[in-house]
Design an enzyme around this catalytic site. Structure first.
Site, short mmCIF file in Angstrom:
data_model
loop_
_atom_site.label_atom_id
_atom_site.label_comp_id
_atom_site.label_asym_id
_atom_site.label_seq_id
_atom_site.Cartn_x
_atom_site.Cartn_y
_atom_site.Cartn_z
N ARG A 225 -14.50 12.65 6.09
CA ARG A 225 -13.22 13.31 6.41
C ARG A 225 -12.75 14.18 5.25
O ARG A 225 -12.21 15.26 5.44
CB ARG A 225 -12.16 12.25 6.74
CG ARG A 225 -12.40 11.59 8.08
CD ARG A 225 -11.52 10.36 8.23
NE ARG A 225 -10.12 10.68 8.09
CZ ARG A 225 -9.21 9.88 7.52
NH1 ARG A 225 -9.58 8.70 7.04
NH2 ARG A 225 -7.97 10.25 7.43
N HIS B 73 0.86 -1.20 0.00
CA HIS B 73 0.00 0.00 0.00
C HIS B 73 0.88 1.24 0.00
O HIS B 73 1.85 1.32 0.77
CB HIS B 73 -0.90 0.02 1.25
CG HIS B 73 -1.78 1.22 1.27
ND1 HIS B 73 -2.99 1.26 0.62
CD2 HIS B 73 -1.60 2.44 1.82
CE1 HIS B 73 -3.52 2.46 0.79
NE2 HIS B 73 -2.69 3.20 1.49
N LYS C 77 -8.94 -1.64 5.77
CA LYS C 77 -9.15 -2.23 4.44
C LYS C 77 -8.13 -3.33 4.17
O LYS C 77 -8.47 -4.40 3.65
CB LYS C 77 -9.02 -1.14 3.37
CG LYS C 77 -10.23 -0.21 3.35
CD LYS C 77 -10.02 0.97 2.45
CE LYS C 77 -9.09 1.97 3.05
NZ LYS C 77 -9.23 3.34 2.63
N ASP D 17 -15.36 2.60 6.87
CA ASP D 17 -14.29 3.46 6.34
C ASP D 17 -14.78 4.24 5.12
O ASP D 17 -14.45 5.42 4.96
CB ASP D 17 -13.07 2.63 5.95
CG ASP D 17 -12.05 3.50 5.23
OD1 ASP D 17 -11.51 4.42 5.89
OD2 ASP D 17 -11.82 3.31 4.04
N SER E 84 -7.94 3.86 8.83
CA SER E 84 -8.61 3.78 7.53
C SER E 84 -7.89 2.80 6.61
O SER E 84 -8.50 1.88 6.05
CB SER E 84 -8.64 5.19 6.92
OG SER E 84 -8.93 5.16 5.56
N1 URA Z 1 -5.78 6.46 2.26
C1 URA Z 1 -6.80 5.88 2.94
O1 URA Z 1 -7.28 4.82 2.56
N2 URA Z 1 -7.25 6.48 4.06
C2 URA Z 1 -6.73 7.64 4.51
O2 URA Z 1 -7.18 8.12 5.52
C3 URA Z 1 -5.68 8.26 3.79
C4 URA Z 1 -5.21 7.64 2.66
#
Ligand code: URA
Length: 441
Positions: free
Chosen positions: A168, A82, A187, A161, A183
């Site tokens: 957000r 990621h 995932k 999320d 967040s």
């Molecule tokens: N990527 C995400 O999935 N969440 C965040 O809060 C920031 C970047």
């Protein structure tokens, strides 16, 4: 639940109980807590932070708000990468097929462009027909068949999320280390992984430009992964200039295919190999770093990774001919070269300005419903530290009309700073594990 008292408690710097976080997220996801109350609470978290037990409870509640990719009975190890986001960052497009070609499965779940940064899903969708909205069953079946699927967050994965992130995004509450960590990890932990590698960007084009904050984010996410059975490692990589040459959706996929064909730009390949080595090591698929690196190199020289990418494209409804013939990609109507305005050394190629220009050119979204033009963007071979002569070509703008060319040229004039001196900063600066932080020299 009495939400106003929770907000006041957090506002005044006290921790909420883990059970309160679980209930709150359940109630919010169920539509029983209004966005205005949740926004106030999120802003209190931005200011006050979260205690470790609160962060753990929030992450688990977000993870448990949905389903997970399940690989019961599937023997192959699974790993993902990621990135916290940047400009020209097409690493995922190379890594997923490279690592899958080395016999490790990659159920890669990615996002869309966010702010000035690009998103892997938008890039993949520049391939005609490519479907990123796979169901969990489709993703699992494809991972079992090909060792790789490249998909978006399904409605079943961490729906809390999805709602919180959208909130957000419009309430000034993105830039919080615990909120970002919860967040991302809610995932990633739903992907059924045996390991996760994080590419945490630093520099002016990153969401958290300061290395110290990037390290704190990395350590926070590593902590969440480690105790949930997902060994996690992070590399800090430079985002004070774009990665590679291409910035813009179709242009980036084209450059990723060049990389898979053994012709990628050096910086892109360096970051890709470094992250790939960590991925193979995390799941025990290589003896050591040298072995991991040579297996990844072999995935390219043998053509296996490129072939894997073509198979993934075909399996997800895209036109695999793009791998052989870049003219299949959507082409910009207008292209113009930008030349150095003076002799000197490139001091800066500012990624944030370029990412914003791609949005203005139509290559990103300002509103959720915006359509993206995949053909627009930049190709910028110029890097900081390079000596240039006045009139020398430094970059190209790809736009849909002459106005777009003007927007692009204006951005390049601001982003590419030529002075008498300049230098390229280190590309990969730190390695962060649960054992600590190593500064790479
Ligand atoms: N990527 C995400 O999935 N969440 C965040 O809060 C920031 C970047």
């Amino acid at each position: 639940m009495v939400i106003p008292s929770l907000i006041q408690h957090k506002r005044d710097g006290h921790a909420l109980q883990p059970a309160q976080w679980s209930e709150l997220i359940r109630e919010y996801t169920g539509g029983r807590v209004p966005d205005y109350q949740m926004s106030a609470l999120l802003m209190a978290v931005v200011w006050r932070g979260l205690a470790p037990e609160e962060l753990a409870a929030l992450t688990d509640a977000m993870l448990d708000s949905g389903d997970r990719l399940r690989f019961d009975g599937f023997a192959m190890s699974r790993v993902d990468k990621h990135s916290t986001g940047g400009v020209g960052d097409k690493v995922s497009l190379l890594l997923a097929p490279m690592v899958a070609s080395c016999g490790v499965a990659v159920p890669m779940m990615s996002g869309r462009g966010l702010g000035h940064t690009g998103g892997t899903l938008d890039k993949l969708e520049s391939i005609a027909g490519f479907r990123t909205a796979l169901t969990l069953q489709e993703a699992r079946a494809q991972v079992e068949r090909l060792g790789c699927a490249m998909l978006g967050q399904t409605p079943e994965i961490a729906p809390a999320d999805k709602r919180l992130y959208a909130l957000r995004d419009v309430t000034g509450t993105v830039e919080s280390i615990p909120l970002i960590a919860a967040s991302i990890m809610s995932k990633k932990l739903a992907e059924g992984l045996n390991g996760l590698v994080l590419d945490v960007k630093t520099g002016s084009g990153a969401f958290l430009p300061q290395p110290a904050r990037a390290i704190e984010l990395a350590q926070t996410m590593i902590g969440l992964g480690q105790v949930r059975g997902c060994p996690t490692v992070a590399l800090l990589t430079a985002m004070d200039r774009p990665l590679g040459r291409a910035c813009g959706n179709a242009l980036e996929v084209e450059e990723a295919i060049e990389g898979l064909s053994g012709e990628g730009p050096e910086d892109l390949m360096e970051v890709t190999y470094a992250l790939g080595v960590e991925m193979l090591l995390l799941v025990g698929a290589a003896k050591d770093a040298a072995d991991a690196r040579s297996r990844l190199e072999e995935s390219i020289t043998s053509g296996k990774a490129r072939q894997k990418f073509a198979q993934v494209i075909e399996a997800q409804g895209g036109n695999p001919a793009v791998v052989e013939d870049p003219s299949v990609f959507p082409q910009a109507a207008e292209v113009e070269v930008y030349r150095a305005p003076r002799d000197g050394v490139i001091a800066q190629v500012e990624p944030r300005r370029l990412g914003q220009a791609i949005l203005e050119l139509g290559g990103g979204r300002r509103a959720i419903e915006d359509e993206i033009d995949p053909s627009v963007g930049f190709v910028i071979p110029a890097k900081p530290g390079q000596r240039v002569r006045a009139g020398e070509p430094l970059a190209s703008v790809f736009a849909r009309d002459p106005d777009g060319i003007e927007i692009g040229l204006a951005a390049l004039r601001e982003a590419i700073v030529i002075k008498d001196k300049g230098r390229l900063t280190r590309l990969i600066t730190h390695r962060v594990t649960s054992d600590g932080v190593t500064q790479l020299t």
